[in-house]
Design a protein around this motif. Sequence first.
Motif, PDB file in Angstrom:
ATOM      1  N   ALA A 170       0.832  -1.205   0.000  1.00 15.71           N
ATOM      2  CA  ALA A 170       0.000   0.000   0.000  1.00 15.71           C
ATOM      3  C   ALA A 170       0.864   1.251   0.000  1.00 15.71           C
ATOM      4  CB  ALA A 170      -0.935  -0.002   1.206  1.00 15.71           C
ATOM      5  N   PHE A 171       1.929   1.231   0.796  1.00 17.07           N
ATOM      6  CA  PHE A 171       2.818   2.391   0.830  1.00 17.07           C
ATOM      7  C   PHE A 171       3.525   2.570  -0.511  1.00 17.07           C
ATOM      8  CE2 PHE A 171       7.022   4.241   1.306  1.00 17.07           C
ATOM      9  CZ  PHE A 171       6.695   5.461   1.872  1.00 17.07           C
ATOM     10  N   VAL A 172       3.990   1.498  -1.112  1.00 20.53           N
ATOM     11  CA  VAL A 172       4.676   1.576  -2.406  1.00 20.53           C
ATOM     12  C   VAL A 172       3.772   2.249  -3.435  1.00 20.53           C
ATOM     13  CG1 VAL A 172       5.578   0.219  -4.331  1.00 20.53           C
ATOM     14  CG2 VAL A 172       6.194  -0.391  -1.984  1.00 20.53           C
ATOM     15  N   ARG A 173       2.532   1.851  -3.457  1.00 15.34           N
ATOM     16  CA  ARG A 173       1.587   2.411  -4.429  1.00 15.34           C
ATOM     17  C   ARG A 173       1.334   3.896  -4.170  1.00 15.34           C
ATOM     18  NH1 ARG A 173      -3.566   3.112  -3.646  1.00 15.34           N
ATOM     19  NH2 ARG A 173      -3.627   1.631  -1.895  1.00 15.34           N
ATOM     20  N   LEU A 174       1.036   4.242  -2.919  1.00 11.66           N
ATOM     21  CA  LEU A 174       0.720   5.633  -2.596  1.00 11.66           C
ATOM     22  C   LEU A 174       1.936   6.540  -2.740  1.00 11.66           C
ATOM     23  CD1 LEU A 174      -1.540   5.073   0.538  1.00 11.66           C
ATOM     24  CD2 LEU A 174      -2.265   6.066  -1.639  1.00 11.66           C
TER      25      LEU A 174
END
Length: 340
Positions: A299-303
């Motif tokens: 999720a962090f990678v995407r955001l």
Amino acid sequence: MTIYEKPVHELMRDMVSDIELTPGKVISKKDAIDWFKNKYPLINTGTVECHLVRMSVNAPSRLHYNAVPRQDDLLYKIDGQNFRLYEPSSDPHPIWSERHVPKDGARKTRKRRQNNYQARVDGILEKLEEFHTFFYELDVFTGPSLFFHRKALGAANSDDLELFHERIYATLVSWGMHRMGKKGAKMADVEPVSASVGALQDEIKVAGNIDFQDVRESDWYVLEKIFKNIRVMATGSSLVGNSKVMAHLLPHIVPPIDRAYTLTYLQGHTNIQNGLDYEWCLMKKIISDFFLPIAKNDAFVRLSADWIKEQDKYPWDTSPLKIIDNLVIAAVRLEAKSAV
């Protein structure tokens, strides 16, 4: 990948066997350091000292070094300089978690949250977008602090070392690393700062190829050498100043570490025990146990990828690890706000 064929915790057992440490005999810290210097000279003294604590069953601070139950139950710490073999039949239960810490040391251990980074990782991941929004609503980190931060990052990618030295020096001042007057933090003069960073160019180039998805022991060795040889501060500890220099040279693997935010969020206080060996071990733990698990989260990678694309809107989002630093600032500010 290790520097040698065996990891350090296994070499510690080889040392015990080689020097024929038997129950009742004592080994000093100097004895251990000298053995490694003779047998495995690439193993840094600080790494040996950290493993002496990690593998001492009665040392509460072994939790700080991620001691593995049974695997690391080797020694019994007599005092700050001397150790003996752990004797399961007569010694107290090894400290594997906070519940094993004697009462007189439990409060201090809990206060420092030394074994609770996972909870803080979860705390950030649960509110990624909320913290990110709140950070930019704060709108307090502007002017010189942002201007020189971005200029220093740009200079770090050029071949102009003098330009980088000037800009990182200005960045650190704008980030509060040098206070006028008799009190407060004091930076060294620009010449020794420049000389120390300039002498590490080979190591910095090697560290530039570190993959944060797979950091190896040899990578930590290079980062440790850089950390311990940068000369930024004229007073106090080196952790904050050195990490901020490295965060501009190597933003993909080193975050800026701050007392008011990073240490408050992870430890519950801003104290740092001076000494390069301790400070390096602390920085390594903060990176490996807090920043990297968040940086690897899907999720962090995407955001973070989306945020970095919008530099006009999110100018402080200059790297994934800097974004995590921004989220920590927001988390601390929100915790303080809710406590009022």
